[in-house]
Scaffold this active site. Structure first.
Site, PDB file in Angstrom:
ATOM      1  N   ASP A   1       0.823  -1.211   0.000  1.00 40.17           N
ATOM      2  CA  ASP A   1       0.000   0.000   0.000  1.00 40.17           C
ATOM      3  C   ASP A   1       0.861   1.268   0.000  1.00 40.17           C
ATOM      4  OD1 ASP A   1       0.990  -0.382   2.574  1.00 40.17           O
ATOM      5  OD2 ASP A   1      -0.954  -0.556   3.529  1.00 40.17           O
TER       6      ASP A   1
ATOM      7  N   ASN B   1      -7.987  -2.567  13.963  1.00 36.34           N
ATOM      8  CA  ASN B   1      -9.364  -2.869  13.558  1.00 36.34           C
ATOM      9  C   ASN B   1      -9.408  -4.065  12.603  1.00 36.34           C
ATOM     10  OD1 ASN B   1      -8.278  -1.761  11.292  1.00 36.34           O
ATOM     11  ND2 ASN B   1      -9.683  -0.029  11.139  1.00 36.34           N
TER      12      ASN B   1
ATOM     13  N   HIS C   1      -7.410  -4.441   9.958  1.00 34.51           N
ATOM     14  CA  HIS C   1      -7.065  -4.171   8.561  1.00 34.51           C
ATOM     15  C   HIS C   1      -5.747  -4.840   8.166  1.00 34.51           C
ATOM     16  CE1 HIS C   1      -5.035  -0.102   9.691  1.00 34.51           C
ATOM     17  NE2 HIS C   1      -4.081  -0.872   9.269  1.00 34.51           N
TER      18      HIS C   1
ATOM     19  N   GLU D   1      -9.748  -1.614   5.037  1.00 33.91           N
ATOM     20  CA  GLU D   1     -10.448  -1.267   6.269  1.00 33.91           C
ATOM     21  C   GLU D   1     -11.705  -2.125   6.423  1.00 33.91           C
ATOM     22  OE1 GLU D   1      -8.996   0.514   8.348  1.00 33.91           O
ATOM     23  OE2 GLU D   1      -8.519   2.547   7.705  1.00 33.91           O
TER      24      GLU D   1
HETATM   25  C1  GLP Z   1      -0.581   0.561   8.667  1.00 36.74           C
HETATM   26  C2  GLP Z   1      -0.232  -0.257   7.435  1.00 36.74           C
HETATM   27  C3  GLP Z   1      -0.516  -1.732   7.641  1.00 36.74           C
HETATM   28  C4  GLP Z   1       0.051  -2.175   8.978  1.00 36.74           C
HETATM   29  C5  GLP Z   1      -0.649  -1.441  10.085  1.00 36.74           C
HETATM   30  C6  GLP Z   1      -0.239  -1.881  11.484  1.00 36.74           C
HETATM   31  O1  GLP Z   1      -1.894   1.009   8.683  1.00 36.74           O
HETATM   32  N1  GLP Z   1      -0.920   0.177   6.271  1.00 36.74           N
HETATM   33  O2  GLP Z   1       0.040  -2.474   6.573  1.00 36.74           O
HETATM   34  O3  GLP Z   1      -0.109  -3.549   9.134  1.00 36.74           O
HETATM   35  O4  GLP Z   1      -0.342  -0.072   9.904  1.00 36.74           O
HETATM   36  O5  GLP Z   1       0.913  -1.214  11.853  1.00 36.74           O
HETATM   37  P1  GLP Z   1       1.789  -1.507  13.135  1.00 36.74           P
HETATM   38  O6  GLP Z   1       2.623  -2.689  12.782  1.00 36.74           O
HETATM   39  O7  GLP Z   1       2.581  -0.260  13.324  1.00 36.74           O
HETATM   40  O8  GLP Z   1       0.841  -1.781  14.255  1.00 36.74           O
END
Ligand code: GLP
Length: 243
Positions: free
Chosen positions: A67, A136, A138, A143
């Site tokens: 992404d 959440n 995702h 989302e």
């Molecule tokens: C972002 C990214 C996701 C990632 C998520 C969780 O929103 N787009 O790909 O998995 O954060 O991040 P973290 O590992 O910092 O909790």
């Protein structure tokens, strides 16, 4: 699903890096699906160290990232392009023309999305997709929604995601409101999936996503239907799994 429970974040990172390294060694021209977020950073550090020790070779590897924020130029230090360079690409011998990230500055959404899916297909599909997990549920930036998105698309980020990601920006106002992301369908096409989770704040969503109902309200729950998933987490993140 294979589940590895490790003591702490360092051990999670080493295990995740070992799964990725095994893929690279077994198939030196692998297509790696890569992820951002704070959780995979330790795994990238470990991969860099093994590369520096001469134990890993990225020269034939290609990568596709999950992404990218829409509207952030590549040189913005919060873009995922910048993140990937900073944490992995510039430290190893991966060819920059073999690394792919959605172009956040492409205003033509349809063009960017269909182009990204076509690119993944032209590479022959993802061999190993690395994923983090949002609070959440995702994955990438898919989302909670009333259906699972099939292909790469542009999403409106939810308040909770903006809140969670604002720690990286000067304020919540600076967080882009939209992002390009591979769809859940794109992610499911990967031959293997590796999910990394760490910390008590992920415990509830880990349980819900992998042992609850399969619903687009928890996008990661779809992974229950994938035939080759490895979940690597620390005790805290896996603490609610009594299964
Ligand atoms: C972002 C990214 C996701 C990632 C998520 C969780 O929103 N787009 O790909 O998995 O954060 O991040 P973290 O590992 O910092 O909790």
């Amino acid at each position: 699903m294979r589940i590895y429970e490790l003591n702490d974040y360092l051990a999670v990172s080493r295990k995740a890096a070992a799964v990725i390294a095994a893929q690279i060694i077994a198939k030196p021209n692998s297509i790696l699906g890569l992820a951002t977020g704070s959780t995979p950073i330790g795994a990238y550090q470990q991969l860099v160290q093994w590369y520096q020790n001469g134990d890993l070779d990225f020269s034939q590897i290609s990568s596709v990232n999950l992404d990218e924020y829409k509207g952030l130029p590549r040189d913005n230090d919060q873009s995922y392009y910048y993140f990937m360079n900073d944490h992995l690409f510039r430290h190893v011998n991966i060819a920059s023309e073999h690394t792919h990230i959605p172009n956040g500055m492409e205003p033509d959404t349809a063009k960017e999305c269909s182009g990204y899916d076509a690119l993944i297909e032209s590479l022959g599909g993802v061999d190993l997709q690395l994923l983090g997990l949002g609070h959440n549920g995702h994955i990438g930036f898919n989302e909670p929604a009333d259906h699972f998105a099939k292909s790469t698309h542009c999403v409106d980020l939810q308040e909770r995601t903006i809140e969670a990601n604002k720690r990286f920006f000067e304020s919540a106002d600076e967080v882009p409101r939209q992002a390009y992301t591979m769809g859940c369908g794109t992610i499911m096409k990967a031959k293997k999936i590796l999910i990394v989770v760490s910390g008590k704040d992920k415990a509830k969503i880990v349980d819900k996503a992998f042992f609850g109902s399969i619903t687009p309200q928890v996008p990661a729950s779809l992974l229950q239907l994938h035939q080759d998933v490895t979940l690597v987490g620390d005790k805290e993140a896996l603490s609610l799994l009594d299964h």
